[in-house]
Design a protein around this motif. Structure first.
Motif, PDB file in Angstrom:
ATOM      1  N   ALA A   1       0.860  -1.186   0.000  1.00 43.31           N
ATOM      2  CA  ALA A   1       0.000   0.000   0.000  1.00 43.31           C
ATOM      3  C   ALA A   1       0.897   1.238   0.000  1.00 43.31           C
ATOM      4  N   ALA A   2       0.290   2.422  -0.042  1.00 44.64           N
ATOM      5  CA  ALA A   2       1.082   3.656  -0.052  1.00 44.64           C
ATOM      6  C   ALA A   2       1.974   3.716   1.184  1.00 44.64           C
TER       7      ALA A   2
ATOM      8  N   LEU B   1     -10.537  -3.875   5.130  1.00 44.48           N
ATOM      9  CA  LEU B   1      -9.999  -3.667   3.785  1.00 44.48           C
ATOM     10  C   LEU B   1     -11.118  -3.802   2.747  1.00 44.48           C
ATOM     11  N   CYS B   2     -11.034  -2.960   1.741  1.00 42.15           N
ATOM     12  CA  CYS B   2     -12.055  -2.877   0.683  1.00 42.15           C
ATOM     13  C   CYS B   2     -12.083  -4.160  -0.144  1.00 42.15           C
ATOM     14  N   ARG B   3     -13.274  -4.639  -0.430  1.00 38.37           N
ATOM     15  CA  ARG B   3     -13.420  -5.757  -1.376  1.00 38.37           C
ATOM     16  C   ARG B   3     -14.434  -5.422  -2.455  1.00 38.37           C
ATOM     17  N   CYS B   4     -14.883  -4.155  -2.520  1.00 42.36           N
ATOM     18  CA  CYS B   4     -15.867  -3.778  -3.547  1.00 42.36           C
ATOM     19  C   CYS B   4     -15.189  -3.090  -4.728  1.00 42.36           C
ATOM     20  N   GLY B   5     -13.967  -2.611  -4.523  1.00 44.66           N
ATOM     21  CA  GLY B   5     -13.220  -1.950  -5.586  1.00 44.66           C
ATOM     22  C   GLY B   5     -13.450  -0.455  -5.672  1.00 44.66           C
ATOM     23  N   ALA B   6     -14.345   0.100  -4.855  1.00 49.46           N
ATOM     24  CA  ALA B   6     -14.742   1.500  -5.028  1.00 49.46           C
ATOM     25  C   ALA B   6     -14.142   2.458  -4.005  1.00 49.46           C
ATOM     26  N   SER B   7     -13.444   1.954  -2.994  1.00 49.63           N
ATOM     27  CA  SER B   7     -12.918   2.846  -1.955  1.00 49.63           C
ATOM     28  C   SER B   7     -11.987   3.892  -2.559  1.00 49.63           C
TER      29      SER B   7
ATOM     30  N   ASN C   1      -1.653  -6.390  -4.052  1.00 53.38           N
ATOM     31  CA  ASN C   1      -1.102  -6.503  -5.403  1.00 53.38           C
ATOM     32  C   ASN C   1      -1.586  -5.329  -6.261  1.00 53.38           C
ATOM     33  N   PRO C   2      -0.687  -4.724  -7.048  1.00 53.08           N
ATOM     34  CA  PRO C   2      -1.078  -3.569  -7.858  1.00 53.08           C
ATOM     35  C   PRO C   2      -2.232  -3.921  -8.793  1.00 53.08           C
ATOM     36  N   ASN C   3      -3.313  -3.165  -8.711  1.00 51.13           N
ATOM     37  CA  ASN C   3      -4.495  -3.385  -9.568  1.00 51.13           C
ATOM     38  C   ASN C   3      -4.972  -4.828  -9.545  1.00 51.13           C
ATOM     39  N   GLY C   4      -4.765  -5.491  -8.420  1.00 54.17           N
ATOM     40  CA  GLY C   4      -5.141  -6.896  -8.325  1.00 54.17           C
ATOM     41  C   GLY C   4      -5.622  -7.264  -6.937  1.00 54.17           C
ATOM     42  N   SER C   5      -5.339  -8.496  -6.551  1.00 49.65           N
ATOM     43  CA  SER C   5      -5.923  -9.091  -5.345  1.00 49.65           C
ATOM     44  C   SER C   5      -5.157  -8.703  -4.084  1.00 49.65           C
TER      45      SER C   5
ATOM     46  N   ARG D   1      -8.307  -8.528 -14.151  1.00 50.17           N
ATOM     47  CA  ARG D   1      -7.658  -8.321 -15.454  1.00 50.17           C
ATOM     48  C   ARG D   1      -8.703  -8.029 -16.514  1.00 50.17           C
ATOM     49  N   ALA D   2      -9.787  -8.769 -16.477  1.00 46.88           N
ATOM     50  CA  ALA D   2     -10.827  -8.593 -17.508  1.00 46.88           C
ATOM     51  C   ALA D   2     -11.573  -7.271 -17.335  1.00 46.88           C
ATOM     52  N   ASN D   3     -11.784  -6.860 -16.085  1.00 50.28           N
ATOM     53  CA  ASN D   3     -12.570  -5.631 -15.878  1.00 50.28           C
ATOM     54  C   ASN D   3     -11.706  -4.383 -15.778  1.00 50.28           C
ATOM     55  N   GLY D   4     -10.406  -4.542 -15.948  1.00 47.95           N
ATOM     56  CA  GLY D   4      -9.525  -3.375 -15.989  1.00 47.95           C
ATOM     57  C   GLY D   4      -9.444  -2.631 -14.670  1.00 47.95           C
ATOM     58  N   PHE D   5      -9.513  -3.348 -13.571  1.00 48.84           N
ATOM     59  CA  PHE D   5      -9.485  -2.737 -12.234  1.00 48.84           C
ATOM     60  C   PHE D   5      -8.251  -1.857 -12.081  1.00 48.84           C
ATOM     61  N   LYS D   6      -8.496  -0.599 -11.699  1.00 49.47           N
ATOM     62  CA  LYS D   6      -7.401   0.337 -11.399  1.00 49.47           C
ATOM     63  C   LYS D   6      -7.524   0.730  -9.936  1.00 49.47           C
ATOM     64  N   ALA D   7      -6.520   0.371  -9.178  1.00 45.78           N
ATOM     65  CA  ALA D   7      -6.597   0.617  -7.732  1.00 45.78           C
ATOM     66  C   ALA D   7      -6.336   2.065  -7.395  1.00 45.78           C
ATOM     67  N   ASP D   8      -5.648   2.812  -8.226  1.00 47.77           N
ATOM     68  CA  ASP D   8      -5.273   4.192  -7.880  1.00 47.77           C
ATOM     69  C   ASP D   8      -6.055   5.210  -8.695  1.00 47.77           C
TER      70      ASP D   8
END
Ligand code: SF4
Ligand code: FES
Length: 220
Positions: free
Chosen positions: A110-111, A122-128, A167-171, A213-220
């Motif tokens: 993390a940062a 910890l977030c598991r929805c991807g929207a935080s 993991n960057p943009n991942g799990s 990977r398929a949905n293009g999740f961007k964590a930042d």
């Protein structure tokens, strides 16, 4: 950068005679455990909202240890014992909400790396907006956190450090002995290594199935 708890400088300190309380607004998910358990000390209708002399240090310590997010910590000045690190690592899957961790936690990637932590949500929805931590955005997006295949726990009595790698943009990679629970306290799964979804898109929640990977999740 490594920080003992969660990024000093982001914490506000409320000093009392017997105990200091620290509060990290960005970690708070407004679960209200504190105000419901000890309103003399924690009162959002008052400024400052925390009064560290309004109850005994023991009462404050017991209340702070129920803060699920780790937004609250305390430092005893009266010789009283500090927060005990739990012997086992627990991950509670909140329905349509975050993963609540308790144990001997180390969060990396993390940062700000976090070590010697005992509590975190910890977030598991991807929207935080404060990943990897939950910030209650799951409510804004009406997150459907339904689990995938039925889970069955195997006994797991081991403790030790639980390493959580973001993991960057991942799990979230989990290494160390842990048990997953539902909100009712039912054990669902135990293990020593797994990958948990934090993009919200897995069809096999709480586990990662590579959907980021398929949905293009961007964590930042
Ligand atoms: S118990 Fe912790 S997470 Fe809940 S409102 Fe208080 S500080 Fe925030
Ligand atoms: S699970 Fe709470 S913000 Fe994502």
């Amino acid at each position: 950068m490594t920080d003992k708890y969660r990024g000093k400088g982001m914490d506000r300190r409320y000093s009392g005679e017997a105990v200091d309380i620290t509060y990290n607004l960005k970690r708070c998910i407004h679960a209200a455990e504190c105000v419901q358990r000890l309103s003399e000390v924690f009162n959002t209708q008052r400024r400052p909202w925390i009064t560290a002399d309004a109850a005994s240090a023991d009462q404050i310590a017991a209340t702070v240890e129920h803060c699920p997010s780790g937004a609250l910590h305390y430092e005893r000045k009266d010789g009283g014992s500090s927060e005990r690190t739990p012997n086992t690592n627990r991950i509670v899957i909140w329905q349509n909400g975050p993963l609540q961790f308790s144990g001997d936690l180390r969060i990396e990637g993390a940062a700000v790396d976090v070590q010697d932590e005992t509590r975190a949500t910890l977030c598991r929805c991807g929207a935080s907006h404060n990943k990897p931590f939950c910030d209650n955005s799951h409510k804004d997006i009406a997150f459907d956190g339904s689990l995938g295949a039925p889970l069955q726990a195997v006994p797991n009595e081991e403790g030790g450090t639980l390493r959580i790698t973001v993991n960057p943009n991942g799990s979230l990679r989990i290494e160390g002995a842990f048990t997953l629970y539902d909100e009712q306290g039912n054990a669902l799964f135990s293990g020593t290594e797994t990958w948990l979804c934090r993009c919200g898109g897995s069809q096999d929640k709480p586990f990662c199935d590579g959907s980021h990977r398929a949905n293009g999740f961007k964590a930042d």
